[in-house]
Write a protein that holds these residues in place. Structure first.
Motif, PDB file in Angstrom:
ATOM      1  N   ASP A 191      -7.007   9.344  -0.509  1.00  0.00           N
ATOM      2  CA  ASP A 191      -8.218   9.662   0.233  1.00  0.00           C
ATOM      3  C   ASP A 191      -8.613  11.091  -0.113  1.00  0.00           C
ATOM      4  O   ASP A 191      -8.062  12.034   0.462  1.00  0.00           O
ATOM      5  CB  ASP A 191      -7.945   9.523   1.736  1.00  0.00           C
ATOM      6  CG  ASP A 191      -9.186   9.773   2.560  1.00  0.00           C
ATOM      7  OD1 ASP A 191     -10.304   9.682   2.022  1.00  0.00           O
ATOM      8  OD2 ASP A 191      -9.031  10.071   3.760  1.00  0.00           O
ATOM      9  N   GLU A 215      -3.969  12.129   2.561  1.00  0.00           N
ATOM     10  CA  GLU A 215      -2.881  11.155   2.570  1.00  0.00           C
ATOM     11  C   GLU A 215      -2.879  10.407   1.249  1.00  0.00           C
ATOM     12  O   GLU A 215      -3.923  10.217   0.632  1.00  0.00           O
ATOM     13  CB  GLU A 215      -3.067  10.118   3.686  1.00  0.00           C
ATOM     14  CG  GLU A 215      -2.954  10.659   5.074  1.00  0.00           C
ATOM     15  CD  GLU A 215      -3.214   9.577   6.122  1.00  0.00           C
ATOM     16  OE1 GLU A 215      -2.777   9.786   7.249  1.00  0.00           O
ATOM     17  OE2 GLU A 215      -3.856   8.545   5.812  1.00  0.00           O
ATOM     18  N   GLU A 225      -1.254   6.659  -0.092  1.00  0.00           N
ATOM     19  CA  GLU A 225      -0.620   5.427   0.375  1.00  0.00           C
ATOM     20  C   GLU A 225       0.045   4.768  -0.817  1.00  0.00           C
ATOM     21  O   GLU A 225      -0.534   4.676  -1.897  1.00  0.00           O
ATOM     22  CB  GLU A 225      -1.680   4.504   0.974  1.00  0.00           C
ATOM     23  CG  GLU A 225      -1.113   3.233   1.551  1.00  0.00           C
ATOM     24  CD  GLU A 225      -2.182   2.382   2.225  1.00  0.00           C
ATOM     25  OE1 GLU A 225      -3.257   2.913   2.557  1.00  0.00           O
ATOM     26  OE2 GLU A 225      -1.948   1.183   2.384  1.00  0.00           O
ATOM     27  N   SER A 226       1.263   4.328  -0.594  1.00  0.00           N
ATOM     28  CA  SER A 226       1.991   3.635  -1.650  1.00  0.00           C
ATOM     29  C   SER A 226       2.395   2.260  -1.144  1.00  0.00           C
ATOM     30  O   SER A 226       2.135   1.904   0.005  1.00  0.00           O
ATOM     31  CB  SER A 226       3.241   4.422  -2.053  1.00  0.00           C
ATOM     32  OG  SER A 226       4.225   4.330  -1.044  1.00  0.00           O
ATOM     33  N   PHE A 255      -3.418   4.239  -3.009  1.00  0.00           N
ATOM     34  CA  PHE A 255      -4.629   4.784  -2.385  1.00  0.00           C
ATOM     35  C   PHE A 255      -4.499   6.285  -2.230  1.00  0.00           C
ATOM     36  O   PHE A 255      -3.450   6.793  -1.843  1.00  0.00           O
ATOM     37  CB  PHE A 255      -4.861   4.144  -1.004  1.00  0.00           C
ATOM     38  CG  PHE A 255      -6.098   4.625  -0.314  1.00  0.00           C
ATOM     39  CD1 PHE A 255      -7.355   4.207  -0.716  1.00  0.00           C
ATOM     40  CD2 PHE A 255      -6.005   5.510   0.752  1.00  0.00           C
ATOM     41  CE1 PHE A 255      -8.496   4.669  -0.080  1.00  0.00           C
ATOM     42  CE2 PHE A 255      -7.141   5.971   1.400  1.00  0.00           C
ATOM     43  CZ  PHE A 255      -8.387   5.548   0.983  1.00  0.00           C
ATOM     44  N   VAL A 269       1.721   4.387  -6.098  1.00  0.00           N
ATOM     45  CA  VAL A 269       0.639   4.894  -5.263  1.00  0.00           C
ATOM     46  C   VAL A 269      -0.557   3.953  -5.403  1.00  0.00           C
ATOM     47  O   VAL A 269      -0.981   3.629  -6.516  1.00  0.00           O
ATOM     48  CB  VAL A 269       0.271   6.344  -5.650  1.00  0.00           C
ATOM     49  CG1 VAL A 269      -0.932   6.830  -4.849  1.00  0.00           C
ATOM     50  CG2 VAL A 269       1.472   7.268  -5.424  1.00  0.00           C
ATOM     51  N   ALA A 312       4.814   3.310   1.832  1.00  0.00           N
ATOM     52  CA  ALA A 312       4.468   4.099   3.009  1.00  0.00           C
ATOM     53  C   ALA A 312       3.146   4.822   2.822  1.00  0.00           C
ATOM     54  O   ALA A 312       2.634   4.932   1.707  1.00  0.00           O
ATOM     55  CB  ALA A 312       5.561   5.136   3.269  1.00  0.00           C
ATOM     56  N   VAL A 313       2.620   5.338   3.943  1.00  0.00           N
ATOM     57  CA  VAL A 313       1.515   6.278   3.910  1.00  0.00           C
ATOM     58  C   VAL A 313       2.133   7.645   4.162  1.00  0.00           C
ATOM     59  O   VAL A 313       2.939   7.805   5.085  1.00  0.00           O
ATOM     60  CB  VAL A 313       0.464   5.961   4.992  1.00  0.00           C
ATOM     61  CG1 VAL A 313      -0.627   7.025   4.999  1.00  0.00           C
ATOM     62  CG2 VAL A 313      -0.121   4.584   4.760  1.00  0.00           C
ATOM     63  N   SER A 314       1.778   8.612   3.327  1.00  0.00           N
ATOM     64  CA  SER A 314       2.405   9.919   3.427  1.00  0.00           C
ATOM     65  C   SER A 314       1.360  11.017   3.444  1.00  0.00           C
ATOM     66  O   SER A 314       0.405  10.995   2.656  1.00  0.00           O
ATOM     67  CB  SER A 314       3.345  10.118   2.230  1.00  0.00           C
ATOM     68  OG  SER A 314       3.992  11.360   2.305  1.00  0.00           O
ATOM     69  N   ASP A 315       1.546  11.986   4.362  1.00  0.00           N
ATOM     70  CA  ASP A 315       0.698  13.173   4.350  1.00  0.00           C
ATOM     71  C   ASP A 315       0.989  13.985   3.103  1.00  0.00           C
ATOM     72  O   ASP A 315       2.130  14.059   2.652  1.00  0.00           O
ATOM     73  CB  ASP A 315       0.983  14.050   5.572  1.00  0.00           C
ATOM     74  CG  ASP A 315       0.440  13.454   6.860  1.00  0.00           C
ATOM     75  OD1 ASP A 315      -0.509  12.646   6.800  1.00  0.00           O
ATOM     76  OD2 ASP A 315       0.966  13.809   7.933  1.00  0.00           O
ATOM     77  N   LEU A 355       7.812   7.725  -3.206  1.00  0.00           N
ATOM     78  CA  LEU A 355       6.763   6.873  -2.640  1.00  0.00           C
ATOM     79  C   LEU A 355       6.716   5.504  -3.300  1.00  0.00           C
ATOM     80  O   LEU A 355       6.385   4.508  -2.666  1.00  0.00           O
ATOM     81  CB  LEU A 355       5.395   7.537  -2.798  1.00  0.00           C
ATOM     82  CG  LEU A 355       5.102   8.705  -1.882  1.00  0.00           C
ATOM     83  CD1 LEU A 355       3.858   9.445  -2.369  1.00  0.00           C
ATOM     84  CD2 LEU A 355       4.887   8.206  -0.453  1.00  0.00           C
TER      85      LEU A 355
END
Length: 130
Positions: free
Chosen positions: A45, A61, A63-64, A43, A41, A67-70, A38
């Motif tokens: 949630d 999720e 966020e880096s 963010f 990082v 990308a945003v990753s599940d 990633l």
């Protein structure tokens, strides 16, 4: 950033998540490989306490800068605590993915799901074959 490691006491999911199982509760996070892929990082949630999560499904999720990753749940259960320190300082996931960078604590609904997770050796083999 932490050095590459995969602690032996953890169980691993193929989607690069880990679980530290203690009786009928577990702590979840993402692996060193996941945070390295990633990048920084920025963010997280955090899911609310009391929310249900299901094995193999996304529960939050991250966020880096890339990308945003599940984030996939390695096991099913009810979230009892989210790591507010990571919500406030998401870089903790990069600095200490198995310690201060944990994401949630979960009361497991089916502790036998751990049988389907990999040990550190099997996870390292998975990474070698990707």
């Amino acid at each position: 950033m932490a050095d590459e490691s995969y602690p032996d006491e953890l169980r691993y999911h193929a989607e690069h998540d880990w679980a530290r199982i203690e009786g009928d509760t577990a702590t979840f996070g993402i692996t060193w490989h996941a945070q390295d892929s990633l990048g920084e990082v920025v963010f997280f949630d955090p899911p609310e306490a009391g929310s249900s999560i299901s094995k193999d499904e996304a529960y939050t999720e991250v966020e880096s800068v890339k990308a945003v990753s599940d984030v996939i749940a390695p096991m099913s259960g009810e979230v009892v605590e989210s790591n507010q320190a990571v919500a406030d300082n998401p870089e903790l996931v990069n600095d200490d993915p198995y310690g201060e960078g944990w994401l949630v604590k979960v009361k497991l609904s089916d502790p036998s799901e751990a049988d389907a997770l990999m040990d550190a050796a099997a996870y390292k083999e998975l990474l070698a074959n990707e």
